[in-house]
Design an enzyme around this catalytic site. Sequence first.
Site, short mmCIF file in Angstrom:
data_model
loop_
_atom_site.label_atom_id
_atom_site.label_comp_id
_atom_site.label_asym_id
_atom_site.label_seq_id
_atom_site.Cartn_x
_atom_site.Cartn_y
_atom_site.Cartn_z
N ASP A 9 33.98 48.77 79.80
CA ASP A 9 35.36 49.27 79.52
C ASP A 9 35.24 50.81 80.20
O ASP A 9 35.76 51.74 79.73
CB ASP A 9 35.74 49.34 77.95
N ASP A 47 39.12 45.96 78.90
CA ASP A 47 40.16 45.27 77.78
C ASP A 47 41.03 45.37 78.31
O ASP A 47 41.30 46.24 79.42
CB ASP A 47 39.73 47.06 76.86
N HIS A 49 44.40 43.79 76.95
CA HIS A 49 45.14 43.77 75.99
C HIS A 49 46.63 43.19 76.25
O HIS A 49 47.78 43.68 76.98
CB HIS A 49 45.62 44.60 75.07
N SER A 55 46.14 45.51 67.41
CA SER A 55 45.19 46.28 67.04
C SER A 55 46.08 47.66 67.91
O SER A 55 45.60 48.80 67.65
CB SER A 55 43.87 46.22 68.20
N HIS A 82 47.16 50.85 74.89
CA HIS A 82 46.39 51.18 75.51
C HIS A 82 45.44 49.51 76.00
O HIS A 82 45.88 48.58 75.84
CB HIS A 82 45.12 51.80 74.91
N LYS A 107 38.15 41.38 78.45
CA LYS A 107 38.06 40.88 76.77
C LYS A 107 39.23 41.90 76.04
O LYS A 107 39.54 42.34 76.32
CB LYS A 107 36.49 41.35 76.20
N GLU A 114 41.39 41.02 67.31
CA GLU A 114 40.39 41.83 68.02
C GLU A 114 39.30 41.70 68.24
O GLU A 114 38.66 40.12 67.72
CB GLU A 114 40.03 43.17 66.76
N ALA A 141 33.45 51.89 74.74
CA ALA A 141 32.71 53.22 73.90
C ALA A 141 31.50 53.48 72.92
O ALA A 141 32.11 51.89 72.62
CB ALA A 141 33.86 53.96 72.35
N CYS A 145 33.50 49.37 71.04
CA CYS A 145 32.90 47.88 72.07
C CYS A 145 31.42 47.71 72.89
O CYS A 145 30.99 46.86 72.62
CB CYS A 145 33.79 48.28 73.51
C1 VGL Z 1 37.27 50.26 72.23
C2 VGL Z 1 38.68 50.60 70.86
C3 VGL Z 1 40.02 50.13 71.29
C4 VGL Z 1 36.54 50.41 73.45
C5 VGL Z 1 38.39 49.44 73.08
O1 VGL Z 1 36.48 49.23 74.40
O2 VGL Z 1 35.26 50.61 73.08
N1 VGL Z 1 37.94 50.69 71.51
N2 VGL Z 1 39.72 48.92 72.18
ZN ZN Z 2 41.14 47.57 72.64
#
Ligand code: VGL
Ligand code: ZN
Length: 194
Positions: A9, A47, A49, A55, A82, A107, A114, A141, A145
């Site tokens: 990510d 990521d 979405h 989420s 996001h 993903k 989620e 992060a 993830c």
């Molecule tokens: C993530 C929060 C929401 C990540 C993804 O990539 O860690 N964190 N969606």
């Molecule tokens: Zn996300």
Amino acid sequence: MKRALIVVDVQNDFCPGGALAVPRGDETVPIFNRLMPSYDFVVVTQDWHPPDHISFAASHPGRKPFETILINGRPQTLWPVHCVRDTSGAGLHPALRRDAIGRYEKKGIEPETESYSAFSGSLAAQLRSEGFRALDIGGLATDYCVRATVLDACAAGFTTRVLVYACRGIEAAPGDIARALEEMRAGGAVLVHA
Ligand code: VGL
Ligand code: ZN
């Protein structure tokens, strides 16, 4: 031993200026650019979405980002909107090299679920069938993830290292990053610090 790298990510929305910026998330870009050519295979996750993803705080009237609510009995942290599919925020950081990427793994594509892990789809089966038993994982992060991807990699039987120097975390609550690292270690991953 054949070893694959999973870059988690490294997207515009998770870098400074993005919708869910991870502090110093962009520092991972030159690290991965240097690392990628030395691997047998590189997977880059995104990521990805739908605009009404479960989420997002905006999908729950009256809720604010970073609140946690129960959805079907499970805690769900609510985020700012996001990484909406096909938007620039969901794009990879522009300086991340593309030439060594072997697979793009998206993903979080289902509106109602989620899924922080890169292993929600067919990735484990593909890597296994191509002879990979060892994975190095880093990115964004650490406390979401990366953590989920590493724990799934361990559970799927991969020999897994976390490239801690190539990870950055959100740290919504103090200690989240340290706790995530400890969980990954306890799950069987080796933490690599340099
Ligand atoms: C993530 C929060 C929401 C990540 C993804 O990539 O860690 N964190 N969606
Ligand atoms: Zn996300």
